[in-house]
Design an enzyme around this catalytic site. Structure first.
Site, PDB file in Angstrom:
ATOM      1  N   ARG A  88       0.821  -1.201   0.000  1.00 20.28           N
ATOM      2  CA  ARG A  88       0.000   0.000   0.000  1.00 20.28           C
ATOM      3  C   ARG A  88       0.854   1.249   0.000  1.00 20.28           C
ATOM      4  O   ARG A  88       0.300   2.361  -0.010  1.00 20.28           O
ATOM      5  CB  ARG A  88      -0.827  -0.007   1.274  1.00 20.28           C
ATOM      6  CG  ARG A  88      -2.303  -0.093   1.047  1.00 20.28           C
ATOM      7  CD  ARG A  88      -2.924   0.040   2.404  1.00 20.28           C
ATOM      8  NE  ARG A  88      -4.328   0.242   2.318  1.00 20.28           N
ATOM      9  CZ  ARG A  88      -5.218  -0.735   2.271  1.00 20.28           C
ATOM     10  NH1 ARG A  88      -4.829  -1.986   2.257  1.00 20.28           N
ATOM     11  NH2 ARG A  88      -6.490  -0.445   2.241  1.00 20.28           N
ATOM     12  N   ARG A 127     -21.868  -1.727   2.256  1.00 16.91           N
ATOM     13  CA  ARG A 127     -21.133  -2.963   2.530  1.00 16.91           C
ATOM     14  C   ARG A 127     -21.435  -3.457   3.942  1.00 16.91           C
ATOM     15  O   ARG A 127     -21.544  -2.695   4.889  1.00 16.91           O
ATOM     16  CB  ARG A 127     -19.634  -2.735   2.395  1.00 16.91           C
ATOM     17  CG  ARG A 127     -18.861  -3.976   2.831  1.00 16.91           C
ATOM     18  CD  ARG A 127     -17.443  -3.974   2.386  1.00 16.91           C
ATOM     19  NE  ARG A 127     -16.697  -2.855   2.915  1.00 16.91           N
ATOM     20  CZ  ARG A 127     -15.437  -2.631   2.610  1.00 16.91           C
ATOM     21  NH1 ARG A 127     -14.817  -3.426   1.759  1.00 16.91           N
ATOM     22  NH2 ARG A 127     -14.823  -1.593   3.124  1.00 16.91           N
ATOM     23  N   ARG A 171      -9.809   7.704   3.895  1.00 19.98           N
ATOM     24  CA  ARG A 171      -9.142   6.551   3.277  1.00 19.98           C
ATOM     25  C   ARG A 171      -8.852   6.832   1.808  1.00 19.98           C
ATOM     26  O   ARG A 171      -7.820   6.433   1.289  1.00 19.98           O
ATOM     27  CB  ARG A 171     -10.015   5.297   3.418  1.00 19.98           C
ATOM     28  CG  ARG A 171     -10.017   4.755   4.840  1.00 19.98           C
ATOM     29  CD  ARG A 171     -11.160   3.805   5.078  1.00 19.98           C
ATOM     30  NE  ARG A 171     -11.065   2.577   4.323  1.00 19.98           N
ATOM     31  CZ  ARG A 171     -12.081   1.755   4.112  1.00 19.98           C
ATOM     32  NH1 ARG A 171     -13.279   2.055   4.589  1.00 19.98           N
ATOM     33  NH2 ARG A 171     -11.904   0.646   3.451  1.00 19.98           N
TER      34      ARG A 171
HETATM   35  P1  AP5 Z   1      -8.552  -3.129   3.797  1.00 20.77           P
HETATM   36  O1  AP5 Z   1      -9.331  -4.127   4.526  1.00 20.77           O
HETATM   37  O2  AP5 Z   1      -7.553  -3.576   2.779  1.00 20.77           O
HETATM   38  O3  AP5 Z   1      -9.540  -2.087   3.173  1.00 20.77           O
HETATM   39  P2  AP5 Z   1      -9.498  -1.213   1.849  1.00 20.77           P
HETATM   40  O4  AP5 Z   1      -8.343  -1.234   0.935  1.00 20.77           O
HETATM   41  O5  AP5 Z   1      -9.838   0.115   2.328  1.00 20.77           O
HETATM   42  O6  AP5 Z   1     -10.390  -1.926   0.929  1.00 20.77           O
HETATM   43  P3  AP5 Z   1     -11.769  -2.492   1.247  1.00 20.77           P
HETATM   44  O7  AP5 Z   1     -11.673  -3.817   1.893  1.00 20.77           O
HETATM   45  O8  AP5 Z   1     -12.572  -1.432   1.924  1.00 20.77           O
HETATM   46  O9  AP5 Z   1     -12.327  -2.592  -0.237  1.00 20.77           O
HETATM   47  P4  AP5 Z   1     -12.140  -3.701  -1.332  1.00 20.77           P
HETATM   48  O10 AP5 Z   1     -11.418  -3.089  -2.502  1.00 20.77           O
HETATM   49  O11 AP5 Z   1     -11.614  -4.986  -0.778  1.00 20.77           O
HETATM   50  O12 AP5 Z   1     -13.649  -3.844  -1.785  1.00 20.77           O
HETATM   51  P5  AP5 Z   1     -14.730  -4.998  -1.545  1.00 20.77           P
HETATM   52  O13 AP5 Z   1     -14.431  -6.150  -2.439  1.00 20.77           O
HETATM   53  O14 AP5 Z   1     -14.969  -5.258  -0.109  1.00 20.77           O
HETATM   54  O15 AP5 Z   1      -7.774  -2.210   4.852  1.00 20.77           O
HETATM   55  C1  AP5 Z   1      -8.434  -1.623   5.950  1.00 20.77           C
HETATM   56  C2  AP5 Z   1      -7.429  -0.815   6.755  1.00 20.77           C
HETATM   57  O16 AP5 Z   1      -6.375  -1.688   7.261  1.00 20.77           O
HETATM   58  C3  AP5 Z   1      -6.673   0.274   5.987  1.00 20.77           C
HETATM   59  O17 AP5 Z   1      -7.412   1.477   5.926  1.00 20.77           O
HETATM   60  C4  AP5 Z   1      -5.396   0.388   6.830  1.00 20.77           C
HETATM   61  O18 AP5 Z   1      -5.619   1.131   7.993  1.00 20.77           O
HETATM   62  C5  AP5 Z   1      -5.115  -1.048   7.243  1.00 20.77           C
HETATM   63  N1  AP5 Z   1      -4.242  -1.733   6.299  1.00 20.77           N
HETATM   64  C6  AP5 Z   1      -4.549  -2.842   5.537  1.00 20.77           C
HETATM   65  N2  AP5 Z   1      -3.513  -3.188   4.757  1.00 20.77           N
HETATM   66  C7  AP5 Z   1      -2.515  -2.292   5.021  1.00 20.77           C
HETATM   67  C8  AP5 Z   1      -1.198  -2.109   4.503  1.00 20.77           C
HETATM   68  N3  AP5 Z   1      -0.690  -2.912   3.557  1.00 20.77           N
HETATM   69  N4  AP5 Z   1      -0.459  -1.083   5.010  1.00 20.77           N
HETATM   70  C9  AP5 Z   1      -0.944  -0.271   5.968  1.00 20.77           C
HETATM   71  N5  AP5 Z   1      -2.189  -0.372   6.474  1.00 20.77           N
HETATM   72  C10 AP5 Z   1      -2.969  -1.380   6.009  1.00 20.77           C
HETATM   73  O19 AP5 Z   1     -15.989  -4.245  -2.173  1.00 20.77           O
HETATM   74  C11 AP5 Z   1     -16.563  -3.107  -1.553  1.00 20.77           C
HETATM   75  C12 AP5 Z   1     -18.089  -3.198  -1.572  1.00 20.77           C
HETATM   76  O20 AP5 Z   1     -18.552  -3.082  -2.899  1.00 20.77           O
HETATM   77  C13 AP5 Z   1     -18.629  -4.537  -1.063  1.00 20.77           C
HETATM   78  O21 AP5 Z   1     -19.827  -4.323  -0.373  1.00 20.77           O
HETATM   79  C14 AP5 Z   1     -18.863  -5.341  -2.340  1.00 20.77           C
HETATM   80  O22 AP5 Z   1     -19.877  -6.304  -2.163  1.00 20.77           O
HETATM   81  C15 AP5 Z   1     -19.244  -4.263  -3.329  1.00 20.77           C
HETATM   82  N6  AP5 Z   1     -18.753  -4.532  -4.675  1.00 20.77           N
HETATM   83  C16 AP5 Z   1     -17.555  -5.110  -5.038  1.00 20.77           C
HETATM   84  N7  AP5 Z   1     -17.439  -5.186  -6.383  1.00 20.77           N
HETATM   85  C17 AP5 Z   1     -18.567  -4.608  -6.892  1.00 20.77           C
HETATM   86  C18 AP5 Z   1     -19.044  -4.357  -8.231  1.00 20.77           C
HETATM   87  N8  AP5 Z   1     -18.311  -4.711  -9.305  1.00 20.77           N
HETATM   88  N9  AP5 Z   1     -20.236  -3.735  -8.362  1.00 20.77           N
HETATM   89  C19 AP5 Z   1     -20.972  -3.391  -7.274  1.00 20.77           C
HETATM   90  N10 AP5 Z   1     -20.601  -3.598  -5.987  1.00 20.77           N
HETATM   91  C20 AP5 Z   1     -19.402  -4.200  -5.790  1.00 20.77           C
HETATM   92 MG    MG Z   2     -11.084  -5.614   1.191  1.00 22.03          MG
END
Ligand code: AP5
Ligand code: MG
Length: 214
Positions: A88, A127, A171
Site C-alpha cells: 500500500r 457494505r 481513506r
Molecule cells: P482493507 O481491509 O484492505 O480495506 P481497503 O483497501 O480500504 O479496501 P476495502 O476492503 O474497503 O475494499 P475492497 O477493494 O476490498 O472492496 P470490496 O471487495 O470489499 O484495509 C483496511 C485498513 O487496514 C486500511 O485502511 C489500513 O488502515 C489497514 N491496512 C490494511 N492493509 C494495510 C497495509 N498494507 N499497510 C498499511 N495499512 C494497512 O468491495 C466493496 C463493496 O462493494 C462490497 O460491499 C462489495 O460487495 C461491493 N462490490 C464489489 N465489487 C462490486 C461491483 N463490481 N459492483 C458493485 N458492488 C461491488
Molecule cells: Mg477488502
C-alpha cells in the site's frame, strides 16, 4: 502465480481476490482481514492496528511488512497467492520485491481495479462485513440470504467502523497520496494490468480471468 490487487478502498479488491483464490487454488492474503481478525480477538497487534484503521490511516510499514512476510512464508503460499491490500506504500512494495528477489521469485501480475471516487463512497455505505470469516456483502448488490447474518459462518454482519462516510473520505485521500504511486511502480516492472471496476462483479472477474488465463 503471484498476484497483487491494486485499487482504492472499496474498488472490489477483496471481492475479486476471493474469486481468483477459488478459481486458481491459491490463498487470498488480505492484510486488512488479518488486522480485523486480530482486533476481534483482542491481540496486541489488533489493538495497535485499530488506532490507525479507525481513523482511515495506514498501519505503520514495519508492522504491516512483518505480518505479510510471515504469512507468505507459510506452506500454503508455496505455489503463489493473491495479495489484497498489500503493498500500500512504495516502501512496502520495495521490501516485498527485495524479499522475493532473495528467493529468485517475482510478482507476475499487479491488477488495478479502477473505480472513480464518487462510486466508492456509495458502495461503502452498503457494505456489510463478517468479522469472523472475512466474507463481505452489499445490501443491494450482494445481500446475504438472511438479513444481517453471514451465509458462510452464521455470525452477525456489521458496518465496518472505517466504512462510516467521514472515514471513507480519509481513506480515499490516503489512497491517492500513498498507494496510487504503486501503479507507476508496477507499470515500470511490466506487470501492471488494469480492469474497469465499475462493471458488474462477474464482468470484472471475466476481465481478470482474460488476463490470468484459464
Ligand atoms: P482493507 O481491509 O484492505 O480495506 P481497503 O483497501 O480500504 O479496501 P476495502 O476492503 O474497503 O475494499 P475492497 O477493494 O476490498 O472492496 P470490496 O471487495 O470489499 O484495509 C483496511 C485498513 O487496514 C486500511 O485502511 C489500513 O488502515 C489497514 N491496512 C490494511 N492493509 C494495510 C497495509 N498494507 N499497510 C498499511 N495499512 C494497512 O468491495 C466493496 C463493496 O462493494 C462490497 O460491499 C462489495 O460487495 C461491493 N462490490 C464489489 N465489487 C462490486 C461491483 N463490481 N459492483 C458493485 N458492488 C461491488
Ligand atoms: Mg477488502
Amino acid at each position: 502465480m503471484k498476484i497483487i490487487m491494486l485499487g482504492a478502498p472499496g474498488a472490489g479488491k477483496g471481492t475479486q481476490a476471493k474469486m481468483i483464490a477459488e478459481k486458481y487454488g491459491i490463498p487470498h492474503v488480505s492484510t486488512g482481514d488479518i488486522f480485523r481478525a486480530n482486533i476481534k480477538n483482542g491481540t496486541k497487534l489488533g489493538l495497535e492496528a485499530k488506532q490507525y484503521m479507525d481513523k482511515g490511516l495506514l498501519v505503520p510499514d514495519e508492522l504491516t511488512v512483518r505480518i505479510l512476510l510471515d504469512r507468505v512464508a507459510q506452506d500454503d503460499c508455496k505455489n503463489g497467492y493473491v495479495l489484497d491490500g498489500f503493498p500500500r506504500t512504495i516502501p512496502q512494495a520495495e521490501v516485498l520485491e527485495a524479499e522475493l528477489a532473495r528467493r529468485g521469485e517475482k510478482i507476475d501480475y499487479a491488477i488495478d481495479v479502477e473505480v472513480p471516487d464518487e462510486n466508492i463512497v456509495r458502495r461503502m455505505g452498503g457494505r456489510r462485513a463478517c468479522l469472523s470469516c472475512g466474507a463481505t456483502y452489499h445490501i443491494e448488490h450482494v445481500p446475504p440470504k438472511k438479513e444481517g447474518i453471514c451465509d458462510v459462518c452464521g455470525q452477525a454482519l456489521v458496518l465496518r467502523d472505517d466504512d462510516k462516510p467521514e472515514t471513507v473520505q480519509n481513506r480515499l485521500n490516503v489512497y491517492h497520496e500513498q498507494t496510487q504511486p504503486l501503479i507507476a511502480f508496477y507499470q515500470e516492472r511490466g506487470v501492471l494490468k488494469t480492469v474497469d471496476g465499475t462493471q458488474d462483479m462477474a464482468d470484472v472477474f471475466a476481465a481478470v480471468t482474460a488476463i490470468l488465463g484459464t
